[in-house]
Design a protein around this motif. Structure first.
Motif, mmCIF file in Angstrom:
data_model
loop_
_atom_site.group_PDB
_atom_site.id
_atom_site.type_symbol
_atom_site.label_atom_id
_atom_site.label_comp_id
_atom_site.label_asym_id
_atom_site.label_seq_id
_atom_site.Cartn_x
_atom_site.Cartn_y
_atom_site.Cartn_z
ATOM 1 N N GLU A 182 11.288 2.623 8.326
ATOM 2 C CA GLU A 182 9.597 3.004 8.221
ATOM 3 C C GLU A 182 9.435 2.420 6.942
ATOM 4 O O GLU A 182 9.970 2.568 5.949
ATOM 5 N N GLU A 183 8.065 2.335 6.662
ATOM 6 C CA GLU A 183 7.462 1.927 5.281
ATOM 7 C C GLU A 183 6.452 3.128 5.101
ATOM 8 O O GLU A 183 5.494 3.309 6.074
ATOM 9 N N LYS A 184 6.573 4.030 4.200
ATOM 10 C CA LYS A 184 5.810 5.310 3.961
ATOM 11 C C LYS A 184 5.588 5.122 2.365
ATOM 12 O O LYS A 184 6.371 5.396 1.745
ATOM 13 N N HIS A 185 4.188 5.152 1.974
ATOM 14 C CA HIS A 185 3.845 5.341 0.513
ATOM 15 C C HIS A 185 4.644 4.315 -0.062
ATOM 16 O O HIS A 185 5.169 4.395 -1.346
ATOM 17 N N ASP A 186 4.789 2.762 0.457
ATOM 18 C CA ASP A 186 5.266 1.988 -0.361
ATOM 19 C C ASP A 186 7.039 1.823 -0.354
ATOM 20 O O ASP A 186 7.720 1.557 -1.289
ATOM 21 N N VAL A 187 7.598 2.928 0.215
ATOM 22 C CA VAL A 187 9.018 3.226 0.153
ATOM 23 C C VAL A 187 9.451 3.019 1.712
ATOM 24 O O VAL A 187 8.920 3.275 2.723
ATOM 25 N N ALA A 204 2.856 6.267 8.084
ATOM 26 C CA ALA A 204 4.021 5.640 8.131
ATOM 27 C C ALA A 204 4.180 4.466 9.062
ATOM 28 O O ALA A 204 3.404 4.491 10.121
ATOM 29 N N ARG A 205 4.486 3.234 8.742
ATOM 30 C CA ARG A 205 4.579 2.171 9.518
ATOM 31 C C ARG A 205 5.917 1.463 9.821
ATOM 32 O O ARG A 205 6.737 1.407 9.177
ATOM 33 N N THR A 216 -7.637 8.533 1.614
ATOM 34 C CA THR A 216 -7.097 8.022 2.471
ATOM 35 C C THR A 216 -5.644 8.444 2.919
ATOM 36 O O THR A 216 -5.067 8.546 2.016
ATOM 37 N N VAL A 217 -5.535 8.506 4.183
ATOM 38 C CA VAL A 217 -3.899 8.916 4.414
ATOM 39 C C VAL A 217 -3.273 7.697 4.633
ATOM 40 O O VAL A 217 -3.674 6.845 5.648
ATOM 41 N N SER A 218 -2.087 7.298 4.080
ATOM 42 C CA SER A 218 -1.257 6.294 4.643
ATOM 43 C C SER A 218 -0.209 6.558 5.512
ATOM 44 O O SER A 218 0.680 7.182 5.099
ATOM 45 N N ASP A 278 16.379 6.826 1.512
ATOM 46 C CA ASP A 278 15.713 5.660 0.861
ATOM 47 C C ASP A 278 16.754 4.361 0.991
ATOM 48 O O ASP A 278 17.994 4.498 1.001
#
Length: 88
Positions: A50-55, A8-9, A4-6, A75
């Motif tokens: 944004e939140e991308k890969h929990d970062v 960016a949110r 699955t591709v996560s 970051d």
């Protein structure tokens, strides 16, 4: 097995405010100053968290004095530059 591709949110302003008040992220102004300092004479086009890969990542878009659009990613926790590239 399925990969699955996560994506960016983008975080909404209430989420950003809560993270800032809790001390999880640094203030946006700090990142804007850092980005503008790298490209004197540039203008801010867009800034978002944004939140991308929990970062948590601040994405800053600038228009440089040479009329080039640059995308910088930091970051949000420690102001570490993650990416600086010319945007398409």
């Amino acid at each position: 097995m399925i990969a699955t591709v996560s994506p960016a949110r983008d975080l909404d302003q209430d989420e950003v405010l809560k993270l800032r008040q809790e001390g999880v992220i640094l203030p946006l102004e700090q990142f804007i100053e850092e980005a503008l300092g790298r490209y004197p004479g540039s203008k801010l086009l867009e800034a978002e968290l944004e939140e991308k890969h929990d970062v948590l990542v601040y994405e800053i878009e600038l228009l440089t004095a040479d009329h080039v659009v640059r995308e910088l990613k930091f970051d949000a926790r420690d102001c570490r530059l993650l990416q600086d590239k010319e945007d398409d």
